[in-house]
Design a protein around this motif. Structure first.
Motif, short mmCIF file in Angstrom:
data_model
loop_
_atom_site.label_atom_id
_atom_site.label_comp_id
_atom_site.label_asym_id
_atom_site.label_seq_id
_atom_site.Cartn_x
_atom_site.Cartn_y
_atom_site.Cartn_z
N ASP A 128 0.84 -1.19 0.00
CA ASP A 128 0.00 0.00 0.00
C ASP A 128 0.88 1.25 0.00
O ASP A 128 2.09 1.18 -0.24
CB ASP A 128 -0.93 0.00 1.22
CG ASP A 128 -0.16 -0.14 2.53
OD1 ASP A 128 0.91 -0.75 2.52
OD2 ASP A 128 -0.63 0.37 3.55
N ASP A 129 0.30 2.41 0.26
CA ASP A 129 1.04 3.67 0.23
C ASP A 129 2.31 3.61 1.07
O ASP A 129 2.29 3.12 2.19
CB ASP A 129 0.16 4.82 0.74
CG ASP A 129 -0.94 5.18 -0.24
OD1 ASP A 129 -0.84 4.75 -1.41
OD2 ASP A 129 -1.90 5.86 0.15
N PHE A 131 4.76 1.75 1.06
CA PHE A 131 5.28 0.42 1.40
C PHE A 131 6.78 0.33 1.13
O PHE A 131 7.55 -0.09 1.98
CB PHE A 131 4.55 -0.64 0.58
CG PHE A 131 5.30 -1.94 0.42
CD1 PHE A 131 5.29 -2.89 1.42
CD2 PHE A 131 6.04 -2.20 -0.74
CE1 PHE A 131 5.98 -4.08 1.27
CE2 PHE A 131 6.74 -3.38 -0.89
CZ PHE A 131 6.71 -4.32 0.12
N PRO A 191 2.90 1.81 -5.29
CA PRO A 191 1.92 1.27 -4.33
C PRO A 191 0.68 0.70 -5.02
O PRO A 191 0.37 1.05 -6.16
CB PRO A 191 1.56 2.49 -3.49
CG PRO A 191 1.73 3.64 -4.43
CD PRO A 191 2.91 3.28 -5.30
N THR A 193 -3.58 0.18 -4.63
CA THR A 193 -4.73 0.87 -4.04
C THR A 193 -5.83 -0.12 -3.72
O THR A 193 -5.79 -1.28 -4.14
CB THR A 193 -5.27 1.92 -5.02
OG1 THR A 193 -5.83 1.25 -6.16
CG2 THR A 193 -4.17 2.87 -5.48
N ALA A 194 -6.83 0.33 -3.01
CA ALA A 194 -7.98 -0.52 -2.71
C ALA A 194 -8.64 -1.02 -3.98
O ALA A 194 -9.13 -2.16 -4.06
CB ALA A 194 -8.98 0.25 -1.85
N ARG A 217 -2.87 -1.85 8.39
CA ARG A 217 -2.83 -1.41 7.01
C ARG A 217 -3.43 -2.45 6.06
O ARG A 217 -3.99 -2.10 5.02
CB ARG A 217 -1.39 -1.14 6.58
CG ARG A 217 -0.77 0.12 7.18
CD ARG A 217 0.69 0.22 6.77
NE ARG A 217 1.27 1.51 7.15
CZ ARG A 217 1.30 2.56 6.35
NH1 ARG A 217 0.77 2.49 5.14
NH2 ARG A 217 1.85 3.70 6.76
N SER A 218 -3.29 -3.71 6.41
CA SER A 218 -3.63 -4.78 5.48
C SER A 218 -5.09 -5.17 5.46
O SER A 218 -5.66 -5.45 4.39
CB SER A 218 -2.78 -6.02 5.79
OG SER A 218 -1.41 -5.73 5.67
N LEU A 221 -7.47 -3.58 3.02
CA LEU A 221 -7.19 -3.93 1.63
C LEU A 221 -7.73 -5.31 1.29
O LEU A 221 -8.42 -5.49 0.28
CB LEU A 221 -5.69 -3.85 1.36
CG LEU A 221 -5.06 -2.46 1.50
CD1 LEU A 221 -3.55 -2.55 1.35
CD2 LEU A 221 -5.63 -1.51 0.45
#
Length: 261
Positions: A128-129, A131, A191, A193-194, A217-218, A221
């Protein structure tokens, strides 16, 4: 010892179980202080009792070659594709990834959905962002600070090794971090995104430790994946493969039996 060469890099792999079985599973291990043996001694042999199982060492890890350059996402995914081509061909597989191995499995499913019958993500870093920057910052630590971070992150894994093997793993990790483009290449990782996770339609199982440093964070997602089952293991950290080996093994085996291509 089985090997294949992908884009000039020699990769070590092991194949277990029944070649050509309807169930095909490929295990992808974590980054730096890891290799295929972490899967070999936990889950892989249980699946090999009724499936065609492949494990491999990421470039720079285990018995695979350690080139000075080439640790970008595209390089790692090319390696995975090459290992598949050399073993099971283009038949769909269940990808089972731990930590960074889960990151690679997700990326591969996005690039090659036709080759992925299912996904198992074990406390996965999901890209993600920021990472890449976060991973690079951790790996860039030096001296005692680096040693403390390694001990904290891999204590359960190292604790299962002899002193000689643990020292060898630590030395290989330092050579990988300090002698290759790994850290620089991680920083350049784009990164996800969703919306990317919404595109992953394969059945999936996501296992996370209750006290994992990546769970917050995970979970948002993996929740966006249309067919993902999430299980949080109480009392566990990022090292759930070692802290709850039997439960992780049972859940993965049950999932693979259900999803069998």
């Amino acid at each position: 010892m089985a090997e294949t060469v992908v884009e000039g890099v020699r990769l070590h792999y092991q194949r277990l179980g029944v070649e050509g079985a309807p169930l095909r599973a490929v295990f992808v291990h974590g980054l730096v202080m890891d290799n295929l043996s972490s899967w070999y001694f936990t889950v892989a042999n249980a699946l090999a009792a009724f499936g065609d199982v492949v494990l491999y060492d990421l470039r720079g890890h285990g018995l695979s070659e350690r080139p000075a350059e080439g640790y970008r996402e595209v390089d790692m995914l090319g390696d995975l594709r090459g290992v598949l081509d050399a073993t099971v061909g283009d038949a769909p597989v269940i990808l089972v990834g731990n930590s960074y191995g889960a990151f690679l499995s997700v990326r591969f499913a996005l690039r090659h959905p036709e080759r992925v019958a299912g996904l198992v993500l074990v406390d996965g870093h999901l890209g993600d962002d920021d990472f890449g920057e976060r991973m690079a910052a951790t790996l860039s630590l030096q001296g005692e600070e680096a040693d403390r971070a390694i001990a904290a992150s891999f204590q359960n894994w190292l604790g299962r090794q002899s002193t000689r093997k643990a020292t060898k793993l630590a030395n290989m990790a330092r050579a990988l971090v300090n002698g290759t483009s790994l850290v620089r290449d991680l920083r350049a990782t784009p990164p996800l995104t969703a919306a990317d996770f919404e595109r992953i339609t394969a059945p999936a199982l996501a296992l996370y430790g209750e006290s994992s440093d990546v769970i917050a964070r995970s979970l948002p997602l993996v929740a966006r994946m249309p067919h993902c089952t999430v299980r949080v293991l109480p009392g566990c950290t990022h090292s759930i493969l070692w802290e709850a080996t039997n439960e992780v093994k049972t859940r993965i085996v049950d999932f693979c039996r259900e999803v069998r291509p």
